[in-house]
Design an enzyme around this catalytic site. Sequence first.
Site, PDB file in Angstrom:
ATOM      1  N   ASP A  18      -1.870  56.016 129.587  1.00  0.00           N
ATOM      2  CA  ASP A  18      -1.831  54.655 129.056  1.00  0.00           C
ATOM      3  C   ASP A  18      -0.516  54.306 128.373  1.00  0.00           C
ATOM      4  OD1 ASP A  18      -2.384  56.382 126.935  1.00  0.00           O
ATOM      5  OD2 ASP A  18      -4.226  55.374 126.337  1.00  0.00           O
TER       6      ASP A  18
ATOM      7  N   GLN B  52      -5.327  59.048 127.938  1.00  0.00           N
ATOM      8  CA  GLN B  52      -4.816  60.398 128.183  1.00  0.00           C
ATOM      9  C   GLN B  52      -5.797  61.477 127.721  1.00  0.00           C
ATOM     10  OE1 GLN B  52      -0.568  59.473 126.540  1.00  0.00           O
ATOM     11  NE2 GLN B  52      -0.371  61.219 127.898  1.00  0.00           N
ATOM     12  N   HIS B  53      -5.547  62.671 128.197  1.00  0.00           N
ATOM     13  CA  HIS B  53      -6.131  63.927 127.685  1.00  0.00           C
ATOM     14  C   HIS B  53      -7.583  64.200 128.072  1.00  0.00           C
ATOM     15  CE1 HIS B  53      -2.587  64.088 125.194  1.00  0.00           C
ATOM     16  NE2 HIS B  53      -2.973  63.105 124.406  1.00  0.00           N
TER      17      HIS B  53
END
EC number: 2.7.1.17
Length: 460
Positions: free
Chosen positions: A224, A71-72
């Site tokens: 994820d 992520q991110h």
Amino acid sequence: MRLAAGVDSSTQSCKVVIRDVDSGALVRQGSAPHPAGTEVDPEAWWRALTAAIEAAGGPGGVEALAVGGQQHGMVCLDENGAVVRPALLWNDTRSAQAADDLVRELGAEAWAQAIGSVPVASFTATKLRWLAEHEPENAARVAAVCLPHDWLTWRLRGSTDISELTTDRSDASGTAYWSPATEEYRRDLLTLAFGRDLVLPRVAGIREAVGHFGDIVLGPGAGDNAAAALGLGARVGDVVVSIGTSGTVFAVCDTPTAEPTGTVAGFADATGRHLPLVCTLNAARVLDAAAGMAGVDLHELSDLALSAAPGADGLTLIPYLEGERTPNLPDAAGSIHGLRLANATSAHLARAAVEGMLCGLADGLDALTEVGVPVSRILLIGGGARSEAVRTIAPAVLGHSVTVPPPGEYVADGAAAQAAWVLEGSEEPPRRVTQGTETYEAKPLPEVRERYHAYRDRAA
């Protein structure tokens, strides 16, 4: 046999599983490493993905594929679809000051109400603010921003048109400019972070086919943790404690959360529900570090930890080896407390490392229950869960019995389940019964956490 493929493009590697759509049976799998560091050229992910697919026997016979990804991460593209600069990953903390600035400018309560979370250094919006302030020439070239799994899905489609980027609700919820409550982008928050608007990926439906890789249907993909929840078949009331590069504690919920201290991130899941999550930067690598200090391997570290008394005879390790996200202390360092001649042994160090890591995750579990998340079952997964010491000590520190599924690639499995869901078009995603789970129980050790909290608060 109908086949679906799932991809886990994580911080450290790319893993591919290929499963039978009807039975869920594993047919074949493969993996390839990613380069180290917190700043990575996305082309390295593409090379690893293609290598992992080949290691899994190639795409032959696969009807659908979906990508679960870290992520991110900030992937910036110019108007022609070229990558502007190496992607900044979730664990790159150079944007810590930018996060503080954004929270101060809007207010923590306003952020929580707007997006269900309070930005920290890992979130995409904070990295965009860092880019605008520190690399203005690169920032001026940016026309679109997307996430790692978005970019890989787009590449699989063979597209170079930034208007064709897609994402899913779970990954979008970690950007700090998409609201899980309204399921809409907050472009005002994107502009606050970056100074201007950008092309953003379209948020696809939860079982929408977003394109093709040759003849293979592509699912929307997922972050994820949301993919892992799918792979585990997690339901409302299940709390997943995942011990990997980072430590995460997350739960499937029917309603969104908005917690203004920033401890709980109010993410979305990949099924239309919600996935409140607490993340720690320091998890399995705490065990790696302790093993290195003791001069042993991880199996030996586990044996050492189990040979020491519960509570390590007062030795306490605060595991902030790379700063920390929960609590939000990006510049903190790890520390050892209560060292005496009687506990100055490798066994006590091993026990303190396991207990310290688990105490951080137990704080995450407390944070979820404080915002009303129900807890009926705790599932322990991730590389760190392969340690017998972790499995044995976890219920004592967490204060609950712990269910441990067999080791597996649950992020990739969740992506494969999503791919199968796209093919089947059913109301709910396919849920496979996980065989070989074990349950661990132990007497709670509140004194371990009390001592940990006393030293933890000094670090703050």
